[in-house]
Enzyme design. Structure first.
Site: not given
Length: 316
Positions: A216-218
């Site tokens: 996932g993002h980050g």
């Protein structure tokens, strides 16, 4: 940047002006002097964060903003306003950084069927990219990396805002993805891009990610990790070094997994996992506790099966 400059696109009232360097959620601890939002009273303690320099909030909460926060803007929907500012800034070099032509290192083996953005990608030496892999966005790939067929590096993050009518509004992704040296992504791995420019998604050196996994993002994945088929590390999760994540296991958003830990097959980790710990189950708990509970449950089930039917004498 000045708060008074970026709120010109918003309905509301500037109470006091202030400077900020970036946008972030109030719980962020590493970025200095950032703009955030406060929408609910129960999150007021988060504003004690000394890194916050400006805030978007409601008229009801504005008087309770801590004194160290210089810039205050009041509006009806502070969270949506933060993302509107972000989307407005997303094409500015001073916010996201300057674009540059894609750079490819020496002795790379890149399939002509791979899709690589013409800008903002850096590929190191001796990199292999197989057919139908996709590299897009702001991506830095180290040397000796292998990206197998169908993998996507730079997928749109699953991040949305809401307008006043409750409709979903896309949030523009602006962060970098970094694959360190000797990383290997197997078939159909997907790695998402973070929202804010500083919110990098990082895969650590010599980590291997099996087919059909999602990062996932980050998220930050450490060095020498193994993530088995179908594993998922949700947005902003933090995974240490030498971590094993089993088949179809999930590390929930913002959960931290310490170095040397193991998330067993199918486990759903919703709380931080200490270094060296093995967790099992849905929701995941320490493996020994899970096995002890399972044995007790099985023993209880076996005992109940041996009982005579209700109303029947034991010696019948």
């Amino acid at each position: 940047m000045l708060l008074s400059e970026v709120v010109k696109v918003l309905p509301g009232q500037l109470i006091s002006d202030g400077e900020f360097r970036c946008l972030a959620f109030a719980t962020e601890t590493e970025q200095p002097a950032f703009l955030t939002f406060l929408e609910r009273e129960k999150f007021l303690p988060a504003l004690e964060n000394p890194h916050i320099s400006c805030v978007l909030t409601t008229a009801e909460l504005a008087e309770r903003v801590p004194s160290h926060i210089r810039g205050v803007f009041i509006c009806e929907r502070p969270k949506a306003a933060l993302f509107e500012i972000h989307n407005h800034l997303a094409d500015r070099e001073e916010y996201v950084g300057k674009s540059f032509p894609t750079k490819i290192g020496k002795d790379c083996q890149i399939s002509p069927l791979a899709a690589i953005d013409k800008e903002n990608v850096i590929i190191g030496d001796h990199v292999t990219i197989e057919p139908f892999a996709v590299i897009k966005g702001r991506v830095i790939i180290g040397s000796d990396v292998v990206i197998r067929a169908g993998a996507v590096v730079g997928c749109k993050g699953f991040s949305f805002s809401k307008d006043a009518a409750g409709n979903n509004i896309p949030v523009i992704d602006t962060a970098q993805i970094i694959l360190e040296n000797h990383v290997e992504l197997f078939e159909q791995v997907v790695i998402s891009t973070g929202i804010f420019p500083w919110e990098k998604t990082v895969i650590g050196e010599n980590t291997r990610i099996d087919a059909q996994c999602h990062i996932g993002h980050g998220a930050h994945i450490g060095r020498n990790c193994l993530i088995a088929e179908g594993g998922k590390c949700c947005g902003n999760s933090q995974v240490g070094d030498h971590v094993w994540i089993g088949v179809a296991a999930v590390v929930s958003n913002r959960v931290r997994v310490g170095s040397g830990a193991r998330v067993s097959i199918g486990a759903i980790a919703t709380k931080d996992v200490p270094s060296g710990e093995t967790v099992t189950g849905n929701f995941a708990i320490p493996h020994r506790t899970f096995m002890r509970n399972l044995k007790a449950s099985l023993a209880e089930s076996t005992d109940s099966e041996q009982l005579p039917p209700c109303g029947q004498a034991e010696n019948s």
